[in-house]
Write a protein that holds these residues in place. Structure first.
Motif, mmCIF file in Angstrom:
data_model
loop_
_atom_site.group_PDB
_atom_site.id
_atom_site.type_symbol
_atom_site.label_atom_id
_atom_site.label_comp_id
_atom_site.label_asym_id
_atom_site.label_seq_id
_atom_site.Cartn_x
_atom_site.Cartn_y
_atom_site.Cartn_z
ATOM 1 N N GLY A 140 0.811 -1.215 0.000
ATOM 2 C CA GLY A 140 0.000 0.000 0.000
ATOM 3 C C GLY A 140 0.838 1.256 0.000
ATOM 4 N N THR A 141 2.040 1.201 0.581
ATOM 5 C CA THR A 141 2.930 2.364 0.559
ATOM 6 C C THR A 141 3.358 2.687 -0.864
ATOM 7 N N ILE A 142 3.746 1.658 -1.610
ATOM 8 C CA ILE A 142 4.131 1.868 -3.001
ATOM 9 C C ILE A 142 2.926 2.310 -3.823
ATOM 10 N N GLU A 143 1.770 1.737 -3.546
ATOM 11 C CA GLU A 143 0.557 2.118 -4.276
ATOM 12 C C GLU A 143 0.282 3.608 -4.144
ATOM 13 N N GLU A 144 0.441 4.143 -2.947
ATOM 14 C CA GLU A 144 0.181 5.564 -2.736
ATOM 15 C C GLU A 144 1.245 6.446 -3.375
ATOM 16 N N LEU A 145 2.473 5.960 -3.454
ATOM 17 C CA LEU A 145 3.568 6.776 -3.976
ATOM 18 C C LEU A 145 3.631 6.804 -5.497
ATOM 19 N N ILE A 146 3.078 5.788 -6.161
ATOM 20 C CA ILE A 146 3.192 5.746 -7.622
ATOM 21 C C ILE A 146 1.890 6.079 -8.327
ATOM 22 N N GLN A 147 0.813 6.341 -7.583
ATOM 23 C CA GLN A 147 -0.461 6.623 -8.241
ATOM 24 C C GLN A 147 -0.399 7.965 -8.967
ATOM 25 N N ASP A 148 -1.238 8.098 -9.984
ATOM 26 C CA ASP A 148 -1.196 9.301 -10.823
ATOM 27 C C ASP A 148 -1.689 10.533 -10.097
ATOM 28 N N LYS A 149 -2.775 10.392 -9.346
ATOM 29 C CA LYS A 149 -3.385 11.541 -8.691
ATOM 30 C C LYS A 149 -3.600 11.222 -7.224
ATOM 31 N N ILE A 150 -3.217 12.153 -6.370
ATOM 32 C CA ILE A 150 -3.301 11.915 -4.930
ATOM 33 C C ILE A 150 -4.705 12.185 -4.414
ATOM 34 N N TYR A 151 -5.269 13.322 -4.781
ATOM 35 C CA TYR A 151 -6.537 13.752 -4.215
ATOM 36 C C TYR A 151 -7.693 13.226 -5.062
ATOM 37 N N THR A 152 -7.969 11.965 -4.895
ATOM 38 C CA THR A 152 -9.101 11.324 -5.557
ATOM 39 C C THR A 152 -9.559 10.159 -4.696
ATOM 40 N N PRO A 153 -10.861 9.955 -4.577
ATOM 41 C CA PRO A 153 -11.333 8.815 -3.782
ATOM 42 C C PRO A 153 -11.213 7.483 -4.506
ATOM 43 N N PHE A 154 -10.958 7.509 -5.813
ATOM 44 C CA PHE A 154 -10.944 6.284 -6.595
ATOM 45 C C PHE A 154 -9.522 5.734 -6.705
ATOM 46 N N PRO A 155 -9.360 4.444 -6.569
ATOM 47 C CA PRO A 155 -8.026 3.839 -6.699
ATOM 48 C C PRO A 155 -7.593 3.777 -8.159
ATOM 49 N N THR A 156 -6.363 4.171 -8.426
ATOM 50 C CA THR A 156 -5.819 4.095 -9.788
ATOM 51 C C THR A 156 -4.749 3.010 -9.901
ATOM 52 N N VAL A 157 -4.579 2.236 -8.834
ATOM 53 C CA VAL A 157 -3.684 1.076 -8.837
ATOM 54 C C VAL A 157 -4.480 -0.111 -8.313
ATOM 55 N N PHE A 158 -4.517 -1.172 -9.079
ATOM 56 C CA PHE A 158 -5.283 -2.361 -8.703
ATOM 57 C C PHE A 158 -4.417 -3.271 -7.836
ATOM 58 N N ASN A 159 -5.022 -3.897 -6.837
ATOM 59 C CA ASN A 159 -4.294 -4.862 -6.016
ATOM 60 C C ASN A 159 -5.088 -6.157 -5.934
ATOM 61 N N THR A 160 -4.376 -7.269 -5.877
ATOM 62 C CA THR A 160 -5.022 -8.574 -5.833
ATOM 63 C C THR A 160 -4.152 -9.548 -5.059
ATOM 64 N N GLU A 161 -4.783 -10.533 -4.446
ATOM 65 C CA GLU A 161 -4.063 -11.625 -3.806
ATOM 66 C C GLU A 161 -4.301 -12.937 -4.544
ATOM 67 N N ARG A 162 -4.767 -12.858 -5.793
ATOM 68 C CA ARG A 162 -5.058 -14.036 -6.592
ATOM 69 C C ARG A 162 -4.077 -14.147 -7.758
ATOM 70 N N PRO A 163 -3.354 -15.257 -7.886
ATOM 71 C CA PRO A 163 -2.445 -15.426 -9.023
ATOM 72 C C PRO A 163 -3.162 -15.451 -10.371
ATOM 73 N N ASP A 164 -4.394 -15.993 -10.424
ATOM 74 C CA ASP A 164 -5.091 -16.036 -11.707
ATOM 75 C C ASP A 164 -5.476 -14.642 -12.185
ATOM 76 N N VAL A 165 -5.802 -13.751 -11.265
ATOM 77 C CA VAL A 165 -6.121 -12.370 -11.649
ATOM 78 C C VAL A 165 -4.868 -11.658 -12.155
ATOM 79 N N ALA A 166 -3.747 -11.848 -11.473
ATOM 80 C CA ALA A 166 -2.489 -11.233 -11.922
ATOM 81 C C ALA A 166 -2.071 -11.780 -13.277
ATOM 82 N N THR A 167 -2.272 -13.068 -13.485
ATOM 83 C CA THR A 167 -1.918 -13.675 -14.771
ATOM 84 C C THR A 167 -2.766 -13.104 -15.899
ATOM 85 N N ALA A 168 -4.068 -12.985 -15.672
ATOM 86 C CA ALA A 168 -4.951 -12.414 -16.692
ATOM 87 C C ALA A 168 -4.571 -10.974 -17.005
ATOM 88 N N ALA A 169 -4.159 -10.219 -15.981
ATOM 89 C CA ALA A 169 -3.744 -8.832 -16.210
ATOM 90 C C ALA A 169 -2.480 -8.767 -17.054
#
Length: 534
Positions: A246-275
């Motif tokens: 989450g620290t890296i997610e906050e530091l590399i996102q495009d826009k800070i002041y937005t309620p919407f996430p611009t970095v996706f996170n997952t704990e599923r290997p199949d989701v990461a593979t599809a991406a």
């Protein structure tokens, strides 16, 4: 007094500042020729830590080669160290005359590499790299008379086994989830993509923690600009420690002041593979089971592996249901407040009479009533998350029932408001991704304030501002609302809808420049109609 006696007078003035090593200030401090001096410097820099083990010994035909091996007690494989490092050095070396190599440092170390039966062996000549490898679990071999060392990869520590994901569960599909070891996480993706074009890059981030971070992408599918942008943003991170993704997610996102996430996170290997197969980049952080995926678009947060495990019609229906619940969770309380406060003429007469009868003894306006119930539910939900797992769900259910029933009986809120809040809460649990649910929860209170102040006009203005904000967002250069804005008809087949597999012939166009085709000759996969009888 012996060869290994410490003589601080000899090393006084050459021990570097501890903060320079801890913060990697760029000083390249080389190893010394004396084993005694090197051990004194390393011991001093580590503060005489008791978990750093120093094994001193002599080897060679005449046992006149003085050496020492250093390793971290809790991070090193003791079985490998005993049988494949220490035993060959103390027993096997005696069978060969290494003294002739004493005048040639390179030959001695190359011969030792052939004797030590460890897969990963690296040459070291600076103190900074040596200390990082030592506290990471590697064993370090130092020899007197040489300003060089060998790093032996024998890391091992207690870790959690591959288990079922806890926050992103599915009805049908893979039950494997990432764990805290990013080497295992890399293997889970490698097992699914057996392709030589799958690239893995490792970086070290954090001046003190030296956290290992890996980039994974498929060369030939991903856009080179996206990969380069990810590298640059990671290289710009300058922190003492990276403890969670989450620290890296906050530091590399495009826009800070937005309620919407611009970095996706997952704990599923199949989701990461599809991406990765779509042309996105995965970021693996050592010590966390959540993998970051970029670029992340708005529609990605409504997609689930279940959509592809079932038939296309079922997947489409469930996905459209998620978008519907998004609007319910976002504006249901606001609509209730606006209609009951400013626009009673929109309510059918029988229903209006029923609502008026329910609110007859309620002392608060609809806006205050809605805010009270929403805040109460948020408190109960957060308490259920923090409570022990054995009693957390019970506390949430009992607390909700008791508070809701007691509030209605006491005349503080109306029964209709309890129903609206309950439907809103249930709708917020439908989202496959937790981050988008948090965004809805924050925006819900803003729209309730607009509804309580200006009615439907306030809700309309709020939704227009929300759409404009969504269209202005970007994720690593890709418009956040793709393929809706800009509208790309070819990508609609896997956004709001989920077409059949023989229709999913191309990858998202904005994520790929060259390798757009994902499936050749899709008509061969489509069932042929039966031949008509004469």
């Amino acid at each position: 007094m012996g060869f290994f006696n410490k003589t601080k007078n000899r090393v006084r003035g050459i021990i570097p500042n501890k903060s320079s090593i801890a913060h990697s200030s760029g000083q390249n401090i080389l190893l010394k020729m004396s084993l005694e001096v090197n051990l004194e410097i390393i011991t001093e820099m580590l503060g005489n830590s008791t978990d750093i083990i120093i094994r001193k010994f002599r080897f060679g035909e005449r046992r006149n080669i003085h050496a020492a091996i250093l390793y971290t007690e809790s991070l090193t494989d003791h079985t490998t160290f005993q049988h494949f490092v220490l035993e060959p050095l103390m027993l096997e070396v005696r069978k060969s005359d290494l003294e002739k190599y004493l005048s040639n440092q390179q030959n001695l170390f190359e011969d030792l590499k052939d004797i030590i039966a460890v897969g990963e062996v690296k040459d070291l000549n600076d103190l900074d790299t040596l200390l990082i490898g030592l506290v990471s679990g590697d064993a370090i071999l130092l020899i007197d008379g040489y300003d060089q060392a060998l790093s032996l990869g024998i890391r091992k520590w207690k870790e959690r086994n591959v288990s079922e994901p806890t926050s992103q569960t599915v009805v049908r599909g893979s039950q494997e989830g990432f764990n805290e070891n990013f080497s295992i996480n890399t293997a889970l993706i490698r097992r699914r993509i057996k392709n030589p074009n799958l690239r893995v890059e490792t970086k070290s981030i954090g001046k003190i923690s030296k956290t290992a971070v890996r980039l994974m992408y498929i060369e030939g599918i991903v856009k080179d600009k996206v990969v380069e942008e990810v590298r640059q943003r990671l290289d710009r991170i300058d922190l003492d420690a990276i403890m969670e993704s989450g620290t890296i997610e906050e530091l590399i996102q495009d826009k800070i002041y937005t309620p919407f996430p611009t970095v996706f996170n997952t704990e599923r290997p199949d989701v990461a593979t599809a991406a990765l197969l779509e042309g996105r980049v995965a970021i693996l952080v050592d010590g966390t089971p959540y993998v970051l995926i970029v670029p992340a678009l708005f529609v990605h947060f409504f997609q689930s592996p279940d959509d592809y495990s079932h038939r296309s019609d079922i997947g489409t229906l469930i996905r459209m249901l998620r978008f519907l619940t998004f609007f319910i969770a976002l504006i249901a309380p606001s609509l209730y407040v606006a209609v009951t406060t400013y626009h009673q003429e929109m309510i059918p007469t029988p229903l209006l009479i029923s609502l008026a009868a329910q609110r007859e003894g309620v002392p608060f306006p609809a806006f205050i009533e809605a805010m009270m119930m929403e805040i109460t539910f948020e408190i109960i939900r957060e308490a259920g998350v923090r409570m022990p797992r054995a009693i957390g769900p019970a506390v949430s259910i009992v607390g909700t029932l008791v508070v809701g029933t007691a509030a209605v009986d006491a005349g503080i809120v109306s029964a209709a408001m309890v129903i609206v809040v309950a439907i809103t809460a249930i709708s917020s649990f439908v989202f496959p991704n937790y981050n988008i649910g948090i965004s809805v929860r924050m925006l819900r209170f803003l729209l309730m304030c607009l509804a309580g102040s200006f009615g439907l006009f306030g809700i309309t203005v709020g939704l227009i501002a929300l759409v404009l904000h969504l269209c202005s967002l970007r994720s690593f250069g890709i418009p956040y609302m793709t393929p809706l804005a800009p509208f790309i008809s070819a990508d609609i087949k896997d956004s709001i809808f989920r077409f059949t597999w023989w229709k999913l012939t191309t990858r998202p166009q904005l994520l790929n420049e060259e390798n757009v085709v994902r499936q050749q000759q899709p008509a061969m996969a489509q069932p042929k109609p039966p031949k008509s009888k004469p």
